[in-house]
Design a protein around this motif. Sequence first.
Motif, PDB file in Angstrom:
ATOM      1  N   UNK A   1       0.811  -1.206   0.000  1.00 48.15           N
ATOM      2  CA  UNK A   1       0.000   0.000   0.000  1.00 48.15           C
ATOM      3  C   UNK A   1       0.845   1.257   0.000  1.00 48.15           C
ATOM      4  N   UNK A   2       2.111   1.155   0.363  1.00 50.84           N
ATOM      5  CA  UNK A   2       2.994   2.317   0.354  1.00 50.84           C
ATOM      6  C   UNK A   2       3.429   2.685  -1.059  1.00 50.84           C
ATOM      7  N   UNK A   3       3.175   1.806  -2.053  1.00 49.56           N
ATOM      8  CA  UNK A   3       3.544   2.083  -3.425  1.00 49.56           C
ATOM      9  C   UNK A   3       4.921   1.572  -3.810  1.00 49.56           C
ATOM     10  N   UNK A   4       5.614   0.889  -2.893  1.00 46.78           N
ATOM     11  CA  UNK A   4       6.945   0.351  -3.193  1.00 46.78           C
ATOM     12  C   UNK A   4       6.874  -1.169  -3.288  1.00 46.78           C
ATOM     13  N   UNK A   5       7.734  -1.749  -4.130  1.00 48.82           N
ATOM     14  CA  UNK A   5       7.754  -3.201  -4.309  1.00 48.82           C
ATOM     15  C   UNK A   5       8.166  -3.901  -3.018  1.00 48.82           C
ATOM     16  N   UNK A   6       7.528  -5.043  -2.728  1.00 53.45           N
ATOM     17  CA  UNK A   6       7.859  -5.827  -1.539  1.00 53.45           C
ATOM     18  C   UNK A   6       8.916  -6.868  -1.862  1.00 53.45           C
ATOM     19  N   UNK A   7       9.785  -7.113  -0.880  1.00 55.53           N
ATOM     20  CA  UNK A   7      10.799  -8.153  -1.036  1.00 55.53           C
ATOM     21  C   UNK A   7      11.084  -8.783   0.318  1.00 55.53           C
ATOM     22  N   UNK A   8      11.757  -9.922   0.304  1.00 52.28           N
ATOM     23  CA  UNK A   8      12.105 -10.641   1.528  1.00 52.28           C
ATOM     24  C   UNK A   8      12.847  -9.707   2.484  1.00 52.28           C
ATOM     25  N   UNK A   9      12.444  -9.750   3.749  1.00 51.82           N
ATOM     26  CA  UNK A   9      13.102  -8.940   4.770  1.00 51.82           C
ATOM     27  C   UNK A   9      12.460  -7.588   5.012  1.00 51.82           C
ATOM     28  N   UNK A  10      11.562  -7.152   4.123  1.00 49.76           N
ATOM     29  CA  UNK A  10      10.905  -5.854   4.317  1.00 49.76           C
ATOM     30  C   UNK A  10      10.085  -5.872   5.600  1.00 49.76           C
ATOM     31  N   UNK A  11      10.129  -4.771   6.330  1.00 49.31           N
ATOM     32  CA  UNK A  11       9.325  -4.606   7.541  1.00 49.31           C
ATOM     33  C   UNK A  11       7.951  -4.095   7.131  1.00 49.31           C
ATOM     34  N   UNK A  12       6.899  -4.796   7.585  1.00 45.68           N
ATOM     35  CA  UNK A  12       5.529  -4.458   7.187  1.00 45.68           C
ATOM     36  C   UNK A  12       4.582  -4.534   8.385  1.00 45.68           C
ATOM     37  N   UNK A  13       3.392  -3.959   8.216  1.00 46.71           N
ATOM     38  CA  UNK A  13       2.298  -4.133   9.167  1.00 46.71           C
ATOM     39  C   UNK A  13       1.088  -4.645   8.405  1.00 46.71           C
ATOM     40  N   UNK A  14       0.178  -5.306   9.124  1.00 44.96           N
ATOM     41  CA  UNK A  14      -1.074  -5.767   8.557  1.00 44.96           C
ATOM     42  C   UNK A  14      -2.099  -5.857   9.677  1.00 44.96           C
ATOM     43  N   UNK A  15      -3.369  -5.928   9.305  1.00 43.01           N
ATOM     44  CA  UNK A  15      -4.458  -6.027  10.281  1.00 43.01           C
ATOM     45  C   UNK A  15      -4.784  -7.499  10.509  1.00 43.01           C
ATOM     46  N   UNK A  16      -4.926  -7.875  11.784  1.00 44.75           N
ATOM     47  CA  UNK A  16      -5.313  -9.230  12.136  1.00 44.75           C
ATOM     48  C   UNK A  16      -6.199  -9.178  13.369  1.00 44.75           C
TER      49      UNK A  16
END
Length: 75
Positions: free
Chosen positions: A5-20
């Motif tokens: 959602x930030x507009x940048x490509x995701x890759x292994x090791x990226x720090x992310x948040x999600x709703x759970x």
Amino acid sequence: MIMANSGKALKKGDRVTWRSHGQDVEGRVVHRITERVEAAGRTVDASPEEPQFKVKSDRTGREAVHRAEALHRRP
């Protein structure tokens, strides 16, 4: 190129948040999934055109699988 959602490509090791379960969860991208596989306790129907991402919670160590749209890059 698959974007969070930030507009940048995701890759292994990226720090992310999600709703759970109504809460924000922080973690890291573990793996990009591009085929139908069993992951995180369920069948993931991913493809190269519509990949999903295995993520691991920093707090609990549990793994989940989400589409890129559900993930938000952390600073």
